[in-house]
Design a protein around this motif. Sequence first.
Motif, short mmCIF file in Angstrom:
data_model
loop_
_atom_site.label_atom_id
_atom_site.label_comp_id
_atom_site.label_asym_id
_atom_site.label_seq_id
_atom_site.Cartn_x
_atom_site.Cartn_y
_atom_site.Cartn_z
N TYR A 125 121.95 40.69 -40.27
CA TYR A 125 122.21 39.77 -39.13
C TYR A 125 121.64 40.23 -37.86
N PHE A 126 121.72 41.26 -37.52
CA PHE A 126 121.17 41.99 -36.09
C PHE A 126 119.61 41.95 -36.38
N GLN A 127 119.07 42.17 -37.63
CA GLN A 127 117.68 42.03 -37.64
C GLN A 127 117.05 40.82 -37.66
N ALA A 128 117.79 39.93 -38.09
CA ALA A 128 117.51 38.45 -37.89
C ALA A 128 117.26 37.96 -36.48
N LYS A 129 118.52 38.68 -35.80
CA LYS A 129 118.52 38.26 -34.26
C LYS A 129 117.24 38.96 -33.68
N ALA A 130 116.89 40.23 -33.91
CA ALA A 130 115.96 40.82 -33.30
C ALA A 130 114.51 39.97 -33.74
N LEU A 131 114.34 39.70 -34.93
CA LEU A 131 113.07 38.85 -35.35
C LEU A 131 113.06 37.72 -34.42
N LYS A 136 110.72 34.14 -30.39
CA LYS A 136 110.85 33.46 -29.12
C LYS A 136 110.16 33.90 -27.89
N ARG A 137 110.11 35.21 -27.79
CA ARG A 137 109.34 35.81 -26.91
C ARG A 137 107.97 35.54 -26.71
N PHE A 138 107.25 35.53 -27.79
CA PHE A 138 105.90 35.22 -27.78
C PHE A 138 105.65 33.73 -28.18
N GLY A 139 106.47 32.78 -28.20
CA GLY A 139 106.43 31.49 -28.29
C GLY A 139 105.86 30.92 -29.61
N TRP A 140 106.15 31.66 -30.53
CA TRP A 140 105.45 31.22 -31.89
C TRP A 140 106.68 30.34 -32.53
N GLN A 141 106.04 28.96 -32.93
CA GLN A 141 106.94 28.08 -33.35
C GLN A 141 106.40 27.47 -34.75
N GLU A 163 118.97 31.53 -36.98
CA GLU A 163 118.51 32.04 -35.41
C GLU A 163 117.22 31.35 -34.91
N VAL A 164 116.28 31.01 -35.43
CA VAL A 164 115.09 30.61 -34.93
C VAL A 164 115.22 28.83 -34.98
N GLN A 165 115.95 28.25 -35.70
CA GLN A 165 116.28 26.83 -35.56
C GLN A 165 117.00 26.51 -34.24
N PHE A 167 115.75 27.17 -31.30
CA PHE A 167 115.08 27.12 -30.32
C PHE A 167 113.88 26.16 -31.04
N GLY A 168 113.84 25.64 -32.05
CA GLY A 168 113.02 24.73 -32.51
C GLY A 168 111.76 25.33 -33.31
N VAL A 169 112.03 26.56 -34.03
CA VAL A 169 110.98 27.02 -34.74
C VAL A 169 110.97 26.20 -36.06
N CYS A 170 109.41 26.00 -36.51
CA CYS A 170 109.61 25.34 -37.72
C CYS A 170 108.94 26.44 -38.78
N ILE A 171 109.52 26.40 -39.97
CA ILE A 171 109.21 27.37 -41.06
C ILE A 171 108.16 26.52 -42.03
N ALA A 172 106.82 26.89 -42.00
CA ALA A 172 105.90 25.90 -42.89
C ALA A 172 106.13 26.41 -44.42
#
Length: 779
Positions: A125-131, A136-141, A163-165, A167-172
Amino acid sequence: LWTTFRWSQEMIFSIEEINKDPALLPNITLGYRILNSCATPISALRAALTLASGVEEISSTSPCPPAISALIAEAESSQSIAVCYVCGLLKTFLVFFQVSYFSSCACLSDRMKYPTYFRTIPSDYFQAKALAALVKRFGWQWLGVIQSDNDYGRNGIMAFTEEVQKFGVCIAFVGKILRTYNMDKILNVVEMIKQSTVKVILAFVPEGDFYPLMTEIVKQNITGIQWIASESWITAPRPSTPEIYQAFGGTLGFIAKRMTIPNLQSFLTSISPYKDPNAAFVRDFWETVVGCRPVFPGEHDGTQTANTMCTGNETLLNSQHMFFNVTDLRIGYNVYKAVYSIAHALHQLVFCQPVGENTQRPCLNISEIQPNQVRKILQRVNFRTKYGDNLFFDENGDPPAYYDIINWQLINGEVHHVTLGQFVSVTNGDYKLIIQEEDIVWRTGKMVIMSSCFVFVFLGKPTCCFDCISCADGTIANSTGATECMPCPREYWSNKRRDECVPKTIEFLTYQEPMGIAVTVVSLLGASLSLATMMIFIHYRETPVIKASNSELSCFLLFSLLLCFLCPLTFIGRPTVWTCMLRQTTFGVTFALCISCVLGKTIVVVTAFKATFPGNKVATKFGPAQQRIIVCSCTVIQILICVLWLKLNPPFPDMVFRYSNKKVVLECNPGSEAAFYAVLGYIGLLAIICLVLAFLARKLPDNFNEAKFITFSMLIFCAVWITFIPAYISSPGKFTVAVETFAILSSAFGLLICIFAPKCYIIMIKPEKNTKRHVMGKM
């Protein structure tokens, strides 16, 4: 590589260190039993049932009953779940509880399912937050994901996706692998990676499951991808080679905090099968590292050659095997903390006070210790290790979250796991991410990998997509990873990159373009010819030809033609309010004047020849005054129509977007279509009357019959304006203006040439015919 064996030796080292510590569990000696789970859930389940049943053979030298207070296991989450399953079945009479050092699946934090589970590695759960914070830090979406097809991979990716959803990250794509999968399934994942356009891929997989895929990726030379690693393989020794680095160099990931434990190396180098021949796995380890097989009295095998048997003088002190490298302890330190957490719980249970306070006597007989009692104390344990770390467990059995950020770098031909930052959880569920970005070695060098749809949007779904498409024409995505295209304002259009709206091209007929130049030249030519003809008529006004053609009306007609030729100049240039009103009204009034003059001339011709009949007095009643009245009255009617047009709904400049998506056509909107066609219709009515009268007088018997020329001019005039209407309606953009100017010039030249060219020819070329006798001569 004997990684798990070293973890077991680190557990033994920790136990022996506790047994030597006079402040921790004084006069109490901890023991241990080691079983092999073979890194599979089935073997882990078998080992747990063996411990729970107590059927394992116990050494007769054991000084006390083998009461098992806790179980330190397992490395992988699937095995830990299998062990927890045994604990769940036996929860009515709790046999033991479990403390894991490497099983990080977030699912194990569920206290309803796993009430006996603790761990010294942070939850996924924390590792997912870290990843997610790293992404988010490097703007990968725009990411790809590889997961192990088990509880560890499924739950880890589920937590990461949540977590990544945010801020709009898309998993291809999501590729699934497992160490037991055949090569076809591995190749399917490889093909998935090759066909995708992503530049960043997260691999949430244990090293044992991921290594076959890694070797295949290197084999197929798939490069240019920035890999993000889970803690289970980021520092694994087996893939950390220059060969694997070819495709996985620059990998980023998180791992538990690094620590150096003094005296551990000397303990590991003291491992020897001669100390305890029955020690688990020691003989196999010795044979691998030293290169010879230890032989004990009574075990000599005649089949063994002399060069494979140990002499007994071998030592591990000078070994360069990576097994003895203790400068980068991470999971090993978790094993160390797991042993110490159990020891502190036992100490508080036996002595009824924390470690460090004055220990009097035990308040509980160790033979009466129940695992459930130890578990309850362990839930409340809170102590500081000798290396400065605070260890405690939250209500879910999880420790404080702390990760080092690791970057794979090739230094002097060897892969190094360089620490470049930390991720630390703080109060209220927040976190702190610290990264030394300038020191990161990326897969492409020193530049940050870009993995986003900056000029694209995602197809179909806002939170999960499978490909990128370009924004449609006229729409843009001006933010990284936009899920929708924004339409540009009407006056703007999208650029080639679809990330910015640029002004549309403004189009109107200008003086600089070829069409504008041609209209200007022809217009000035016609005006010049009209003016020249007028000068000829004035100069030769006393000659018979000029007198016969009614010099006054001819001059009026030439003046109106001059205005008609100059009228197209108002159609060139950027339309404004004044030019739009001027061009239409000027056109209507000048042509009404022109046709009125022609109508007057036609009536003069008809009445003049009618006057040759005896007793006909029409000619005397249609003198110059009447001619002026006809011209003025016909023109005034057109002026009134134009005044009403300008008063009620005047023409105005308008921007037209229907002709082209990339152009804005500036043109004059007529305002009132009815008024525009009323002006045209009135001119047409005058022209038809002229045509009818001239046609009736075409066979009058003079050499100089002007009615013939008027007939030809009116035929040309009517033909031009009849074809003008459909051409005007169907022409796009500035060509509408070109069509109207062409009609004006064509009809004006038709009048000028048909009516005045014959007269100029006689005056300038055949002056001998410019006599009264010739003009009045009979055919």
